[in-house]
Motif scaffolding. Structure first.
Motif, PDB file in Angstrom:
ATOM      1  N   GLY A 131      24.473  11.666  -3.459  1.00  0.00           N
ATOM      2  CA  GLY A 131      23.772  12.494  -2.465  1.00  0.00           C
ATOM      3  C   GLY A 131      23.110  11.596  -1.443  1.00  0.00           C
ATOM      4  N   THR A 132      21.794  11.516  -1.527  1.00  0.00           N
ATOM      5  CA  THR A 132      21.079  10.635  -0.602  1.00  0.00           C
ATOM      6  C   THR A 132      21.153   9.180  -1.056  1.00  0.00           C
ATOM      7  OG1 THR A 132      19.092  11.000  -1.888  1.00  0.00           O
ATOM      8  CG2 THR A 132      19.393  12.400   0.052  1.00  0.00           C
ATOM      9  N   GLY A 133      21.410   8.948  -2.352  1.00  0.00           N
ATOM     10  CA  GLY A 133      21.373   7.577  -2.880  1.00  0.00           C
ATOM     11  C   GLY A 133      19.973   7.006  -2.830  1.00  0.00           C
ATOM     12  N   LEU A 134      19.004   7.877  -2.679  1.00  0.00           N
ATOM     13  CA  LEU A 134      17.634   7.423  -2.405  1.00  0.00           C
ATOM     14  C   LEU A 134      16.765   7.392  -3.661  1.00  0.00           C
ATOM     15  CD1 LEU A 134      15.199   6.988  -0.313  1.00  0.00           C
ATOM     16  CD2 LEU A 134      14.890   9.439  -0.511  1.00  0.00           C
ATOM     17  N   ARG A 135      16.162   6.262  -3.897  1.00  0.00           N
ATOM     18  CA  ARG A 135      15.116   6.191  -4.918  1.00  0.00           C
ATOM     19  C   ARG A 135      13.861   5.696  -4.205  1.00  0.00           C
ATOM     20  NH1 ARG A 135      16.574   8.725  -8.833  1.00  0.00           N
ATOM     21  NH2 ARG A 135      18.291   7.403  -9.465  1.00  0.00           N
ATOM     22  N   ALA A 136      12.877   6.567  -4.173  1.00  0.00           N
ATOM     23  CA  ALA A 136      11.596   6.190  -3.555  1.00  0.00           C
ATOM     24  C   ALA A 136      10.608   5.970  -4.683  1.00  0.00           C
ATOM     25  CB  ALA A 136      11.108   7.304  -2.639  1.00  0.00           C
ATOM     26  N   SER A 137       9.772   4.931  -4.578  1.00  0.00           N
ATOM     27  CA  SER A 137       8.794   4.737  -5.642  1.00  0.00           C
ATOM     28  C   SER A 137       7.515   4.095  -5.121  1.00  0.00           C
ATOM     29  CB  SER A 137       9.384   3.906  -6.782  1.00  0.00           C
ATOM     30  OG  SER A 137       9.915   2.707  -6.301  1.00  0.00           O
ATOM     31  N   VAL A 138       6.442   4.372  -5.819  1.00  0.00           N
ATOM     32  CA  VAL A 138       5.177   3.701  -5.528  1.00  0.00           C
ATOM     33  C   VAL A 138       4.687   3.026  -6.800  1.00  0.00           C
ATOM     34  CG1 VAL A 138       4.328   5.002  -3.543  1.00  0.00           C
ATOM     35  CG2 VAL A 138       3.994   5.918  -5.824  1.00  0.00           C
ATOM     36  N   GLY A 166       0.823  -1.218   0.000  1.00  0.00           N
ATOM     37  CA  GLY A 166       0.000   0.000   0.000  1.00  0.00           C
ATOM     38  C   GLY A 166       0.852   1.261   0.000  1.00  0.00           C
ATOM     39  N   PHE A 167       0.222   2.359   0.388  1.00  0.00           N
ATOM     40  CA  PHE A 167       0.846   3.679   0.331  1.00  0.00           C
ATOM     41  C   PHE A 167       1.516   3.957   1.675  1.00  0.00           C
ATOM     42  CE2 PHE A 167      -0.147   8.427  -0.661  1.00  0.00           C
ATOM     43  CZ  PHE A 167       1.086   8.565  -1.254  1.00  0.00           C
ATOM     44  N   GLN A 168       2.760   3.497   1.844  1.00  0.00           N
ATOM     45  CA  GLN A 168       3.443   3.640   3.128  1.00  0.00           C
ATOM     46  C   GLN A 168       4.901   3.984   2.922  1.00  0.00           C
ATOM     47  OE1 GLN A 168       2.035   1.025   6.385  1.00  0.00           O
ATOM     48  NE2 GLN A 168       1.925  -0.540   4.817  1.00  0.00           N
ATOM     49  N   LEU A 169       5.159   5.079   2.205  1.00  0.00           N
ATOM     50  CA  LEU A 169       6.544   5.462   1.947  1.00  0.00           C
ATOM     51  C   LEU A 169       7.297   5.758   3.245  1.00  0.00           C
ATOM     52  CD1 LEU A 169       6.059   7.737  -1.161  1.00  0.00           C
ATOM     53  CD2 LEU A 169       7.476   5.691  -1.071  1.00  0.00           C
ATOM     54  N   GLU A 170       6.614   6.435   4.172  1.00  0.00           N
ATOM     55  CA  GLU A 170       7.270   6.827   5.426  1.00  0.00           C
ATOM     56  C   GLU A 170       7.790   5.622   6.205  1.00  0.00           C
ATOM     57  OE1 GLU A 170       7.808   9.725   7.233  1.00  0.00           O
ATOM     58  OE2 GLU A 170       7.271  10.996   5.534  1.00  0.00           O
ATOM     59  N   SER A 171       6.918   4.625   6.376  1.00  0.00           N
ATOM     60  CA  SER A 171       7.339   3.479   7.174  1.00  0.00           C
ATOM     61  C   SER A 171       8.409   2.677   6.443  1.00  0.00           C
ATOM     62  CB  SER A 171       6.145   2.602   7.555  1.00  0.00           C
ATOM     63  OG  SER A 171       5.631   1.972   6.414  1.00  0.00           O
ATOM     64  N   ALA A 172       8.303   2.613   5.117  1.00  0.00           N
ATOM     65  CA  ALA A 172       9.336   1.919   4.347  1.00  0.00           C
ATOM     66  C   ALA A 172      10.673   2.644   4.521  1.00  0.00           C
ATOM     67  CB  ALA A 172       8.954   1.838   2.873  1.00  0.00           C
ATOM     68  N   VAL A 198       2.910  14.107  -4.831  1.00  0.00           N
ATOM     69  CA  VAL A 198       2.589  13.884  -6.242  1.00  0.00           C
ATOM     70  C   VAL A 198       1.776  12.591  -6.401  1.00  0.00           C
ATOM     71  CG1 VAL A 198       3.561  13.472  -8.534  1.00  0.00           C
ATOM     72  CG2 VAL A 198       4.598  15.174  -7.044  1.00  0.00           C
ATOM     73  N   ALA A 199       2.181  11.541  -5.683  1.00  0.00           N
ATOM     74  CA  ALA A 199       1.467  10.264  -5.780  1.00  0.00           C
ATOM     75  C   ALA A 199       0.019  10.437  -5.306  1.00  0.00           C
ATOM     76  CB  ALA A 199       2.173   9.194  -4.947  1.00  0.00           C
ATOM     77  N   ARG A 200      -0.157  11.207  -4.256  1.00  0.00           N
ATOM     78  CA  ARG A 200      -1.507  11.473  -3.734  1.00  0.00           C
ATOM     79  C   ARG A 200      -2.393  12.097  -4.818  1.00  0.00           C
ATOM     80  NH1 ARG A 200      -4.989   9.637  -0.937  1.00  0.00           N
ATOM     81  NH2 ARG A 200      -3.504   9.236   0.733  1.00  0.00           N
ATOM     82  N   GLN A 201      -1.803  13.049  -5.552  1.00  0.00           N
ATOM     83  CA  GLN A 201      -2.538  13.684  -6.653  1.00  0.00           C
ATOM     84  C   GLN A 201      -2.964  12.646  -7.693  1.00  0.00           C
ATOM     85  OE1 GLN A 201      -3.406  16.956  -7.176  1.00  0.00           O
ATOM     86  NE2 GLN A 201      -2.790  17.167  -5.038  1.00  0.00           N
ATOM     87  N   VAL A 202      -2.014  11.784  -8.045  1.00  0.00           N
ATOM     88  CA  VAL A 202      -2.290  10.782  -9.075  1.00  0.00           C
ATOM     89  C   VAL A 202      -3.395   9.835  -8.588  1.00  0.00           C
ATOM     90  CG1 VAL A 202      -1.316   8.904 -10.461  1.00  0.00           C
ATOM     91  CG2 VAL A 202       0.042  10.953 -10.016  1.00  0.00           C
TER      92      VAL A 202
END
Lengths: 351, 178
Positions: free
Chosen positions: A170-177, A130-136, A241-245
């Motif tokens: 930098g952060t080396g971070l790739r976040a995705s949904v 689901g939509f849980q970027l924060e906890s991930a 942005v994901a919320r908008q989509v």
């Protein structure tokens, strides 16, 4: 073993679990790219250096009791098992193909995976349903701390974490949904939405298939920039942005129900009809039809099928999952037959 | 329906392509489709990073002075990567390369990332200066918001906090030998 037990033993935790907005959001993924200081990155490392990285990671994993991890060397793993990990999104296709000095570390529930010697020494990844970027992110951050305690990361104060490719520095971070967007696709809104989202520094791509015509209407949206913003900022921006989509997709679904309920119901049931009767089906066709039935179930139009069942089919129809379920290798033709029979049987299941 | 390519096996892959409003359809069997590279359920983008990168770098270099002979032949002493190899693949060889090719990398990073200043996480043995930098960055953001919302008193308080932190930052940077 019943079919449901077999399916449960093969599906990843993040596919089985539930999370916020999971009728549209399949999963939220955080990935951190990390390297060990001084040792050349995997593409430039010689055999000895690559083996050294493997040993370093293995010893850290085996010495920590903070997490229940298993270290798997990919060269020792049968090809089908590697392909299964790719389909589960736990390793990349490149990692599965060229296996020398490559390894993966998995948490028991397969929520955390760490690719060793992919493009960077370490790719730490965490997927939540689901939509849980924060906890991930929080979980990934903790794993990163545990590893970072024992390994000396390549880091510079102004450029952050140093990576093989400057697009990750930098952060080396790739976040995705991963989003299921059938209504936006049906109403031909994806072609307009993708460039709009791109302008906000967010990439959109079809998860299966290419470009705007994604097979099965599953799209992945992720941040493009990794430097200059903190991890929290990057994640919040992506989440906004994901919320908008997601809201757009919900709007499109309502619109479809309002203006063409009968047509939509017909389409979903036709898809259900084919899936529940076909004797031979390719993964592309199955994917498209599963997407329609899933939409129909979400909207309460198709009442014969359970949501989790149809969602699981997105994974189960894929080649490695199918072959693991039946317990042997099959060629494409055999798979089409078995795929059809699995779908017929599984659609009858109640959870 | 038989495969259009081999005309032996049944067509199981049906492809519709639309290029410049021209629609073409293909009906292939699994084997031929794979050979023609038409089966894109392989979960990988077809445009390779290298292709994209080379194009970008060429454009970029059109606007900047040509690299000196010294740079063209320069190799990273730690991993042996040459600048020309980095230009080809877009990938660096090791963490030291970032120092070795810093002069060329910074403008490039500014271009692709829009920044050359990391404000995120620092590893466990965290640098004090980096943590100050991050705090300052956050306060500046709050200050910008306060000004936009015409909360000037709050903005003034934030400015004072930022000044104090900047002093600490300079001290930390001096100690860390920058």
């Amino acid at each position: 073993m019943s079919l449901q037990d077999a399916v449960n033993s093969i599906l990843s935790q993040w596919m089985k679990g539930r999370g916020p907005e999971d009728e549209i959001v399949m999963g939220s993924r955080i990935r951190l790219a990390r390297n060990i200081a001084k040792i050349p990155f995997p593409s430039a490392a010689d055999d000895q250096q690559a083996a050294h990285v493997n040993e370093l990671v293995r010893s850290v994993v085996e010495s920590t009791d903070k997490l229940d991890w298993k270290y798997l060397s990919l060269i020792d793993m049968p090809r089908l098992d590697r392909e299964l990990l790719v389909e589960k999104h736990l390793i990349s296709p490149q990692q599965a193909r060229d296996v020398k000095h490559k390894a993966v570390v998995l948490s028991r529930d397969e929520v955390v995976s760490i690719m060793v010697n992919e493009e960077d020494h370490l790719r730490i990844q965490c997927i939540h349903p689901g939509f849980q970027l924060e906890s991930a992110w929080e979980q990934c951050d903790r794993v990163d701390d545990i590893l970072g305690d024992k390994l000396e990361y390549a880091f510079s104060t102004d450029l952050g974490y140093l990576t093989a490719c400057p697009t990750n520095v930098g952060t080396g971070l790739r976040a995705s949904v991963m989003l299921h967007l059938p209504a936006l696709a049906m109403t031909k809104q994806m072609a307009g939405l993708i460039p709009a989202v791109n302008k906000l520094g967010i990439a959109v791509r079809g998860l299966y298939g290419e470009g705007t015509e994604s097979v099965g209407d599953i799209y992945q949206i992720s941040n493009q920039l990794t430097l200059g913003h903190s991890e929290k900022e990057i994640i919040q921006h992506l989440a906004t942005v994901a919320r908008q989509v997601i809201d757009q997709e919900k709007g499109a679904r309502e619109q479809l129900l309002k203006v063409g309920r009968a047509q939509l119901e017909d389409q979903c049931y036709r898809a259900y009809g084919v899936l529940s009767q076909a004797r031979l089906i390719s993964s592309q066709e199955a994917m498209q039809l599963v997407s329609l039935v899933w939409l129909g179930v979400d909207l309460g139009l198709v009442k014969e099928v359970d949501t989790q069942i149809v969602k699981s089919l997105v994974m189960l129809i894929r080649p490695a999952h199918l072959q693991k379920l039946i317990g042997r290798n099959m060629d494409a033709g055999e798979r089409d037959v078995y795929r059809a029979s699995l779908i017929r049987e599984y659609l009858q299941t109640r959870q | 329906m038989l495969c259009e390519e081999c005309r032996r096996r049944p067509a199981s892959v049906h492809i519709t392509k639309i290029v410049n409003n021209m629609k073409t359809e293909m009906h292939l069997c699994q084997e031929c489709a794979q050979e023609k590279g038409e089966l894109t359920l392989a979960f990988e983008p077809s445009l390779s990073f290298e292709d994209f990168w080379k194009g970008m770098l060429e454009q970029f270099q059109a606007f900047s002075p040509a690299p000196s002979v010294g740079l063209r032949t320069h190799r990273c002493p730690n991993c042996g990567l040459a600048y020309t190899e980095f230009k080809e693949t877009g990938r660096l060889g090791c963490s030291e390369c970032y120092d070795q090719f810093r002069g060329e990398l910074l403008p490039l990073l500014r271009r692709i990332q829009g920044s050359t200043n990391h404000t995120g996480k620092t590893p466990g043995v965290s640098s004090v200066a980096a943590s100050y930098r991050q705090q300052i960055e956050e306060l500046r953001e709050q200050q910008r918001k306060a000004i936009l919302e015409e909360k000037y008193e709050e903005a003034a308080k934030l400015r004072d906090k930022i000044r104090a932190l900047e002093k600490n930052l300079r001290e930390a940077e001096r100690q860390e030998g920058r």
